[in-house]
Design an enzyme around this catalytic site. Structure first.
Site, PDB file in Angstrom:
ATOM      1  N   HIS A 303       0.853  -1.186   0.000  1.00 27.00           N
ATOM      2  CA  HIS A 303       0.000   0.000   0.000  1.00 27.00           C
ATOM      3  C   HIS A 303       0.887   1.233   0.000  1.00 27.00           C
ATOM      4  O   HIS A 303       1.939   1.236   0.612  1.00 27.00           O
ATOM      5  CB  HIS A 303      -0.906   0.007   1.248  1.00 27.00           C
ATOM      6  CG  HIS A 303      -2.076   0.918   1.079  1.00 27.00           C
ATOM      7  ND1 HIS A 303      -2.024   2.258   1.364  1.00 27.00           N
ATOM      8  CD2 HIS A 303      -3.326   0.665   0.625  1.00 27.00           C
ATOM      9  CE1 HIS A 303      -3.192   2.796   1.094  1.00 27.00           C
ATOM     10  NE2 HIS A 303      -4.004   1.871   0.643  1.00 27.00           N
ATOM     11  N   ASP A 360      -7.778  -5.985   0.272  1.00 28.61           N
ATOM     12  CA  ASP A 360      -8.226  -6.822  -0.837  1.00 28.61           C
ATOM     13  C   ASP A 360      -7.821  -8.269  -0.704  1.00 28.61           C
ATOM     14  O   ASP A 360      -8.330  -9.132  -1.412  1.00 28.61           O
ATOM     15  CB  ASP A 360      -7.676  -6.267  -2.167  1.00 28.61           C
ATOM     16  CG  ASP A 360      -8.273  -4.912  -2.476  1.00 28.61           C
ATOM     17  OD1 ASP A 360      -9.442  -4.717  -2.120  1.00 28.61           O
ATOM     18  OD2 ASP A 360      -7.570  -4.072  -3.051  1.00 28.61           O
TER      19      ASP A 360
END
Ligand code: CMC
Length: 426
Positions: A303, A360
């Site tokens: 991320h 996710d």
């Protein structure tokens, strides 16, 4: 801490004010820098640049903290509901019981679509990706709800915001039902937001639909976890589109288009497809080696902001277990996911680059267990993120210092030259 930075270039010095936030890094204000110096700042990907001032969402990526209006995401996921979080993001505060009842009523009574809107779906091929349908259908809302397009009217802005939050589940469910060849299901006002959505997705005329409270709660929690995430790519797209004065339906359609990319919202579909490709635990080492050889990325990992852990991933993992247990599903992909996580988290390649599972990674397994096909995963993300997008859009409009977004560039192309006819080229 000082309240200004001084930048010296050659024999000239420039004082740049330092602005303080309520928490998190302060910022160096470069707004007047170009005018004073004739120089631009350069930051592709906005890795060091704050693009706006905001009071909505705060992320501390090193500590793994995500706050909406100051409230930690795990508390909201545990104790709140998606609609309450919508009120919080849009209006700044958790609602009183009375405010909530009014808000819920407003959203519920905007869930229906104009009857003619349904014929719009028929224009798409049955095998169209539901995100393609979402982009088109949400953009088309402006053709049906022209009475709330005046962005300078706060009441119309509010009505558009309510319409978007209310109608997204109806549109998303229709995109799904259309792709599987089932009839559209009309929303029911007595159901909660998430229950209504699940019913619109999974009920068929041939039998009564029976709600499952565990799945409804899981859906609601997944929506909460995706509701907003500060100035990410799709949110910045919405703000940039809105900065020109574009109406919210167009801006949210732009956000949906951006979200679809595999580095952003499209990663949930790709993460599950990756787990399917790996297939069994024995194949993990070879797959991880391919990642380290830079043949592909580990989807659902890494991320831009979180460099410790993604707080949403922790709640998502718990929700995943709850759903699988409730449905009695023994999904072999969960075993692959858990082992892959273990292998990656102990490998220096991932440790050195601070790559951790993001939201996710576990959402795909959960959504699959709930009955959603992989191509619907990003649609669910878009549905939930709509409230974040519209809250940020609204905040931008309410900011008196709003300006049209207009980044500058470092030009490295040809300098001025004269046009030449064909015979004089080459
Ligand atoms: N697998 C393998 N290596 C990775 C990964 C990954 N998922 N992510 C980053 N890296 C490596 C990258 O190759 C680079 O290595 P090196 O220094 O050797 O060149 C290093 O880590 C830094 O990566 P970066 O590309 O500079 O990081 P970024 O902040 O620009 O990218 C990201 C962030 C999310 C786009 C990226 O981590 C990624 O593509 N992840 C996979 C897609 C994904 O799961 N996206 C969902 C994000 S969460 C939901 C959302 O907010 O949309």
């Amino acid at each position: 801490m000082t309240d200004k930075a001084t930048l010296t270039i050659g024999d000239k010095s420039y004082d740049l004010p330092i602005l303080k936030g309520s928490t998190g890094p302060d910022v160096v204000d470069v707004r007047k820098f170009y005018g004073d110096s004739d120089l631009f700042t350069f930051d592709p990907g906005f890795t060091s640049t704050a693009s706006c001032e905001s009071k909505i969402t705060y992320i501390d990526g090193d500590a793994g903290i995500l706050l909406h209006r100051g409230y930690p995401i795990d508390q909201l996921a545990e104790k709140s509901s998606f609609l309450e979080v919508c009120h919080l993001l849009l209006n700044g505060e958790l609602p009183t019981a009375e405010e909530f009842a009014k808000f819920e009523h407003n959203i519920t009574y905007h869930t229906m679509l104009h009857a003619q809107f349904d014929s719009f779906f028929q224009g798409f091929r049955r095998d169209a990706h539901p995100m393609a349908i979402m982009t088109g259908a949400v953009g088309a809302l402006s053709a049906f709800y022209a009475d709330s397009l005046n962005v300078d009217d706060p009441k119309q802005r509010e009505i558009s915001a309510h319409r978007l939050i209310a109608k997204m589940p109806t549109i998303a469910a229709r995109a799904f039902q259309y792709s599987v060849g089932r009839p559209f299901v009309t929303p029911r006002n007595e159901l909660s937001y998430s229950e209504n959505f699940l019913r619109m997705c999974f009920s068929v005329p041939a039998e009564d639909w029976v709600p499952n409270p565990v799945l409804t709660r899981a859906m609601d929690r997944i929506f909460i976890l995706h509701a907003d995430h500060e100035q990410n790519a799709s949110t910045s797209t919405v703000r940039l589109a809105g900065s020109s004065g574009a109406h919210p339906f167009a801006c949210i359609a732009a956000g949906i288009a951006c979200l679809w990319g595999p580095s952003h919202g499209g990663a949930n579909q790709e993460a599950l497809e990756m787990l399917e490709e790996i297939g069994t635990v024995e194949n993990i080492p070879a797959y991880v080696q391919g990642v380290k050889d830079k043949k592909y990325k580990l989807m659902g990992f890494g991320h831009r902001v979180y460099k410790n852990f993604d707080p949403r991933a922790k709640v998502m993992q718990k929700t995943c277990y709850e759903v699988l247990e409730q449905l009695g599903i023994n999904d072999p992909l969960l075993e692959v996911a858990m082992e892959l996580e273990k292998v990656a988290l102990s490998d220096p390649y991932f440790i050195d680059r601070k790559l951790y599972p993001n939201i996710d990674f576990y959402s795909g397994i959960t959504l699959r267990a709930m009955g959603f096909p992989t191509n619907m995963f990003t649609v669910l993300f878009a549905l939930a993120r709509t409230v974040g997008w519209i809250s940020q859009w609204k905040e931008m409009f309410e900011d008196p210092s709003r300006k049209i977004g207009r980044p500058r560039q470092l030009y490295t192309g040809a300098t001025q030259r004269d046009y030449a006819p064909f015979e004089n080229r080459g």
